[in-house]
Design an enzyme around this catalytic site. Sequence first.
Site, PDB file in Angstrom:
ATOM      1  N   HIS A   1       4.922 -27.446  19.467  1.00 25.02           N
ATOM      2  CA  HIS A   1       4.387 -26.182  19.058  1.00 25.02           C
ATOM      3  C   HIS A   1       3.886 -25.278  19.949  1.00 25.02           C
ATOM      4  O   HIS A   1       3.499 -25.702  21.130  1.00 25.02           O
ATOM      5  CB  HIS A   1       3.037 -26.665  18.046  1.00 25.02           C
ATOM      6  CG  HIS A   1       2.911 -25.411  17.159  1.00 25.02           C
ATOM      7  ND1 HIS A   1       1.901 -24.234  17.636  1.00 25.02           N
ATOM      8  CD2 HIS A   1       3.099 -25.046  15.854  1.00 25.02           C
ATOM      9  CE1 HIS A   1       2.040 -23.623  16.536  1.00 25.02           C
ATOM     10  NE2 HIS A   1       2.643 -23.700  15.617  1.00 25.02           N
TER      11      HIS A   1
ATOM     12  N   ASP B   1       5.976 -28.791   9.755  1.00 30.04           N
ATOM     13  CA  ASP B   1       7.369 -28.588   9.141  1.00 30.04           C
ATOM     14  C   ASP B   1       8.027 -30.056   9.189  1.00 30.04           C
ATOM     15  O   ASP B   1       9.049 -30.391   8.318  1.00 30.04           O
ATOM     16  CB  ASP B   1       8.324 -27.826  10.198  1.00 30.04           C
ATOM     17  CG  ASP B   1       7.996 -26.438  10.041  1.00 30.04           C
ATOM     18  OD1 ASP B   1       7.552 -25.918   8.855  1.00 30.04           O
ATOM     19  OD2 ASP B   1       7.686 -25.944  11.070  1.00 30.04           O
TER      20      ASP B   1
HETATM   21  C1  LIG Z   1       8.168 -24.813  18.469  1.00 28.82           C
HETATM   22  C2  LIG Z   1       8.694 -24.517  19.864  1.00 28.82           C
HETATM   23  C3  LIG Z   1       9.539 -23.352  19.688  1.00 28.82           C
HETATM   24  C4  LIG Z   1       7.818 -24.236  20.888  1.00 28.82           C
HETATM   25  O1  LIG Z   1       8.323 -23.875  22.016  1.00 28.82           O
HETATM   26  P1  LIG Z   1       7.778 -23.390  23.474  1.00 28.82           P
HETATM   27  O2  LIG Z   1       6.253 -23.433  23.575  1.00 28.82           O
HETATM   28  O3  LIG Z   1       8.412 -22.028  23.876  1.00 28.82           O
HETATM   29  O4  LIG Z   1       8.050 -24.803  24.294  1.00 28.82           O
HETATM   30  P2  LIG Z   1       9.306 -24.595  25.368  1.00 28.82           P
HETATM   31  O5  LIG Z   1      10.432 -24.267  24.714  1.00 28.82           O
HETATM   32  O6  LIG Z   1       8.668 -24.064  26.490  1.00 28.82           O
HETATM   33  O7  LIG Z   1       9.219 -26.224  25.860  1.00 28.82           O
HETATM   34  C5  LIG Z   1       8.630 -26.972  26.662  1.00 28.82           C
HETATM   35  C6  LIG Z   1       9.495 -28.246  27.086  1.00 28.82           C
HETATM   36  O8  LIG Z   1       9.332 -28.999  26.088  1.00 28.82           O
HETATM   37  C7  LIG Z   1      10.774 -29.386  25.624  1.00 28.82           C
HETATM   38  N1  LIG Z   1      10.609 -29.248  24.080  1.00 28.82           N
HETATM   39  C8  LIG Z   1       9.988 -28.316  23.442  1.00 28.82           C
HETATM   40  N2  LIG Z   1      10.188 -28.358  22.020  1.00 28.82           N
HETATM   41  C9  LIG Z   1      10.893 -29.722  21.901  1.00 28.82           C
HETATM   42  C10 LIG Z   1      11.690 -30.365  20.810  1.00 28.82           C
HETATM   43  N3  LIG Z   1      11.329 -30.087  19.754  1.00 28.82           N
HETATM   44  N4  LIG Z   1      12.465 -31.538  21.290  1.00 28.82           N
HETATM   45  C11 LIG Z   1      12.575 -31.736  22.455  1.00 28.82           C
HETATM   46  N5  LIG Z   1      12.129 -30.906  23.448  1.00 28.82           N
HETATM   47  C12 LIG Z   1      11.252 -30.064  23.552  1.00 28.82           C
HETATM   48  C13 LIG Z   1      11.503 -28.080  26.218  1.00 28.82           C
HETATM   49  O9  LIG Z   1      13.084 -28.503  26.293  1.00 28.82           O
HETATM   50  C14 LIG Z   1      10.759 -27.882  27.571  1.00 28.82           C
HETATM   51  O10 LIG Z   1      11.316 -28.973  28.208  1.00 28.82           O
HETATM   52  P3  LIG Z   1      11.368 -28.683  29.825  1.00 28.82           P
HETATM   53  O11 LIG Z   1       9.962 -28.543  30.362  1.00 28.82           O
HETATM   54  O12 LIG Z   1      11.976 -30.013  30.512  1.00 28.82           O
HETATM   55  O13 LIG Z   1      12.208 -27.593  30.184  1.00 28.82           O
HETATM   56  C15 LIG Z   1       9.358 -25.661  20.346  1.00 28.82           C
HETATM   57  O14 LIG Z   1       8.554 -26.899  20.661  1.00 28.82           O
HETATM   58  C16 LIG Z   1      10.679 -26.331  19.417  1.00 28.82           C
HETATM   59  O15 LIG Z   1      11.701 -25.647  19.477  1.00 28.82           O
HETATM   60  N6  LIG Z   1      10.367 -27.095  18.434  1.00 28.82           N
HETATM   61  C17 LIG Z   1      11.272 -27.484  17.429  1.00 28.82           C
HETATM   62  C18 LIG Z   1      11.432 -26.466  16.267  1.00 28.82           C
HETATM   63  C19 LIG Z   1      10.074 -26.677  15.604  1.00 28.82           C
HETATM   64  O16 LIG Z   1       9.681 -27.339  14.791  1.00 28.82           O
HETATM   65  N7  LIG Z   1       9.439 -25.141  15.057  1.00 28.82           N
HETATM   66  C20 LIG Z   1       8.387 -25.112  14.286  1.00 28.82           C
HETATM   67  C21 LIG Z   1       7.349 -24.818  15.099  1.00 28.82           C
HETATM   68  S1  LIG Z   1       5.801 -24.920  13.718  1.00 28.82           S
END
Ligand SMILES: CC(C)(COP(=O)(O)OP(=O)(O)OC[C@H]1O[C@@H](n2cnc3c(N)ncnc32)[C@H](O)[C@@H]1OP(=O)(O)O)[C@@H](O)C(=O)NCCC(=O)NCCS
Length: 428
Positions: A305, A362
């Site tokens: 998140h 979710d």
């Molecule tokens: C929610 C979300 C978009 C937040 O993204 P964010 O804050 O921008 O986090 P980042 O994309 O910067 O990710 C940070 C690190 O964690 C990893 N990461 C984040 N979410 C991940 C996941 N669900 N699975 C695997 N790796 C994940 C990224 O690859 C990144 O790794 P790195 O440091 O090696 O590059 C992200 O966690 C995600 O895509 N989750 C899955 C979708 C989801 O469940 N969304 C609902 C949110 S309520």
Amino acid sequence: MNGTVELIFDGKPLVLPTVVGTEGEVGIDIATLRAKTGCITLDPGYGNTGACESAITFIDGEKGILQYRGYDIAELAQKSTFVETAYLLIYGELPTSAQLAEFSGLLTDNEMLHEGMRHHFEGFPPTAHPMAILSSMINAASSYHPGLINAREERFPYHAARLISQVRTIAAFSYRKAHGLPSIYPKTTLKYTANFLHMMFSYPGEDCELKPEIVRALDLIFLLHADHEQNCSTSTVRMVASSRANLFASASAGVCALWGPLHGGANQAVLEMLEEIHKEGDDGTKFLTAVKDKTGNRRLMGFGHRVYKNFDPRAVIIKEQCDKVLAQLHVSDPLLDIAKKLEEIALHDEYFVSRKLYPNVDFYSGIIMRAIGIPMDMFTVLFAIGRMPGWIANFKEVMDDPDSRISRPRQIYTGATLRNYKPLAERA
Ligand SMILES: CC(C)(COP(=O)(O)OP(=O)(O)OC[C@H]1O[C@@H](n2cnc3c(N)ncnc32)[C@H](O)[C@@H]1OP(=O)(O)O)[C@@H](O)C(=O)NCCC(=O)NCCS
């Protein structure tokens, strides 16, 4: 207490005002930065940017706190209902019994769609995603109320109730349409969530059974989704509202923003991921290895998140509800076994632990919805129904703010510098 902060810019002191929130969060007000320095701030994805001051929802992602209008989400989940919580979000206080009765009455009075709107459903192909139908139909609804402009209108409570009530009717109708089933009209005797289940699952002449535990579980899902601060869809609603677009147009834009798999679409993406893992005969182990290798650009959907870096308080509540519903319904589902396995491994795996990736709301809401028979492509639609009060509260806050300006971010331009136009014949 608001104050100032002194920064060093280009070797010289730069004094900027600070704004302190009621929970102690400090924001540096950079509104004068460009005038004072010629520079702007750059924060792609807005991870460090406060776009507004808001009195609706408070989140402390590090501590796993979520409060609506000062009330803890766990207490609301235990003691309140979706409709009462909707009132709280929009009007700022828990309703008295008279106010709640009036609000519920408005929801009932406005639950029917204009009969003309029913014809719009006919134009969608059977393959249309219900989120496409939902956003279109909410926008279409605004054409039936041309006088609707902004939240300062006397009739705002009426329009707000209409939107909350009709989004549920539209959602159920779009499901029935997609499955070639006859539309079921709402029943005035049923409460909000029971009425939705009735419109989804009854048949003409044969009402579906409304099990109280299922109605409660769905009501809880709506309540837990009712607002979540300045997320992608709420920011979208505020941005559209800032141009003084009407309530229905702003909410329709919110639905589009919510649709994406990184936001509201995640609950559907979780189930798609589980199905794929199951189809490949994997128990989740191989999938997690691929996620960690980052070879296939895969993510563990339902984990992580932007704000919660400890745990998602909604996930804790909904996990408990999920276990209850599955036990009550005696559901045995291989996808649930995979989900449990993924959760168990990820919670102890260095990759996820070091990145503070925990199950979000979710991860479990999709599982509950599947167990109660909601089709997968309706998951995000249900999220939209739940989020509607939050969008309306944010719309109202924008409209009520006498200092509100149109949202218009700046950019750092990185394209070509000035060059001469080349005639077509001279281009390679
Ligand atoms: C929610 C979300 C978009 C937040 O993204 P964010 O804050 O921008 O986090 P980042 O994309 O910067 O990710 C940070 C690190 O964690 C990893 N990461 C984040 N979410 C991940 C996941 N669900 N699975 C695997 N790796 C994940 C990224 O690859 C990144 O790794 P790195 O440091 O090696 O590059 C992200 O966690 C995600 O895509 N989750 C899955 C979708 C989801 O469940 N969304 C609902 C949110 S309520």
